[in-house]
Design a protein around this motif. Structure first.
Motif, short mmCIF file in Angstrom:
data_model
loop_
_atom_site.label_atom_id
_atom_site.label_comp_id
_atom_site.label_asym_id
_atom_site.label_seq_id
_atom_site.Cartn_x
_atom_site.Cartn_y
_atom_site.Cartn_z
N THR A 122 0.80 -1.22 0.00
CA THR A 122 0.00 0.00 0.00
C THR A 122 0.84 1.28 0.00
O THR A 122 0.39 2.31 -0.48
N ALA A 123 2.06 1.21 0.56
CA ALA A 123 2.95 2.37 0.62
C ALA A 123 2.27 3.56 1.29
O ALA A 123 2.55 4.71 0.95
N ALA A 124 1.39 3.31 2.26
CA ALA A 124 0.67 4.40 2.92
C ALA A 124 1.59 5.23 3.83
O ALA A 124 1.35 6.42 4.04
N ALA A 125 2.62 4.62 4.37
CA ALA A 125 3.62 5.34 5.19
C ALA A 125 2.99 6.03 6.40
O ALA A 125 3.33 7.16 6.72
N GLN A 126 2.07 5.35 7.07
CA GLN A 126 1.40 5.95 8.23
C GLN A 126 1.55 5.14 9.52
O GLN A 126 1.51 5.73 10.61
N VAL A 127 1.70 3.84 9.42
CA VAL A 127 1.54 3.00 10.60
C VAL A 127 2.56 3.31 11.69
O VAL A 127 2.19 3.49 12.86
N MET A 128 3.83 3.38 11.35
CA MET A 128 4.84 3.58 12.41
C MET A 128 4.71 4.95 13.05
O MET A 128 4.92 5.11 14.26
N GLY A 129 4.37 5.95 12.27
CA GLY A 129 4.14 7.28 12.85
C GLY A 129 2.96 7.27 13.81
O GLY A 129 3.00 7.91 14.87
N ARG A 130 1.90 6.55 13.46
CA ARG A 130 0.75 6.44 14.33
C ARG A 130 1.09 5.65 15.60
O ARG A 130 0.61 5.99 16.70
N VAL A 131 1.88 4.59 15.46
CA VAL A 131 2.30 3.82 16.63
C VAL A 131 3.07 4.71 17.59
O VAL A 131 2.84 4.69 18.81
N ALA A 132 3.99 5.51 17.06
CA ALA A 132 4.78 6.42 17.91
C ALA A 132 3.87 7.41 18.63
O ALA A 132 4.06 7.69 19.83
N THR A 133 2.87 7.93 17.93
CA THR A 133 1.94 8.88 18.55
C THR A 133 1.12 8.22 19.65
O THR A 133 0.95 8.78 20.74
N LEU A 134 0.60 7.03 19.38
CA LEU A 134 -0.21 6.33 20.37
C LEU A 134 0.59 5.98 21.63
O LEU A 134 0.04 5.97 22.74
N LEU A 135 1.87 5.69 21.44
CA LEU A 135 2.72 5.33 22.58
C LEU A 135 3.45 6.54 23.16
O LEU A 135 4.22 6.40 24.12
N ASP A 136 3.21 7.72 22.56
CA ASP A 136 3.82 8.97 23.02
C ASP A 136 5.35 8.87 23.04
O ASP A 136 6.00 9.20 24.04
#
Length: 251
Positions: A122-136
């Motif tokens: 998918t090349a969405a390039a969002q998951v790891m950034g969202r994980v970092a945000t959720l885990l602060d």
């Protein structure tokens, strides 16, 4: 050091993609592999534990068939693997995937969380950034280098027209770009050993409701043949410029 790596399984990036009758990507007859960007992260994580000591735990959202991607990572040298079982994982958007991964990672007490900065499908390039945000946690995106320095990490990340160097405290999230590490080829002995390792399978904690719904897909149109402009160099250049301006309308 306790490192957690988020892993995804994708269709072989060299494969020819086909759509089924409902417009979804057909997996029939396809070779499924560990995502290349996930593989960069696994390799660097294993290298760090070889240098510093510690463990590498793989976490993957998927169905039972995704165990093959986890076993590949185990053969590369990861210590443990967790499969967040979800039969509907292919339809999940980035927010749902990140929420499920973050929920699983939170109790693991990771010093470092790694994964691909995007996936090869998918090349969405969002998951790891969202994980970092959720885990602060701080995020190093498109990382091409990651070193443990003075209890933290020093990373080099691709940015527009250059490279950004940062020192981050731990715990942190690193999203791998090509070049972070050259993945090793597991030996037959490593592959056989990985088959004997247990994969911790548990239900995925996927939030209800999806923010993104894919309505349809279509394949890229086939490439058409190019045109050769004949003549002397000066004449050919002039004609090429005319064609680009009048026919292609890109000038």
């Amino acid at each position: 050091m306790n490192i957690v790596v988020c892993v995804k399984q994708v269709i072989d990036t060299e494969a020819v993609i086909e759509l089924d009758g409902e417009g979804a990507v057909s997996l029939e007859g396809q070779t499924l592999v560990i995502d290349p960007y996930s593989e960069f992260a696994v390799e660097r994580a294993v290298q760090i534990t070889e240098e510093q000591g510690g463990t590498v735990t793989l976490v993957c959202l998927g169905d039972a068939g995704c165990a093959s991607a986890l076993r590949h990572g185990l053969a590369m040298g990861a210590s443990e693997a967790v499969l967040l079982e979800d039969d509907g994982w292919l339809a999940r958007d980035a927010a749902e995937v990140a929420a499920a991964l973050a929920e699983a990672i939170r109790p693991l007490g990771a010093d470092l969380i790694m994964g691909g900065w995007k996936s090869g499908d998918t090349a969405a390039a969002q998951v790891m950034g969202r994980v970092a945000t959720l885990l602060d946690l701080p995020l190093a995106n498109m990382a091409t280098s990651c070193e443990v320095v003075d209890g933290g990490i020093r990373v080099l990340c691709e940015v527009d027209d250059g490279v950004e160097a940062s020192d981050l405290p731990l715990p942190a999230v690193v999203a791998a770009q090509q070049g972070l590490a050259e993945p090793r080829y597991p030996s037959v002995r490593d592959v056989m050993g990985a088959r004997r390792k247990k994969i911790d399978t548990r239900p995925a904690a996927v939030p209800d409701g999806s923010g993104v719904v894919v309505l349809s897909r279509e394949l890229k149109p086939a490439r058409t043949g190019g045109r050769i402009v004949e003549g002397a160099p000066a004449e050919a250049v002039a004609e090429t410029v005319r064609l680009l301006a009048e026919e292609a309308k890109v000038l």
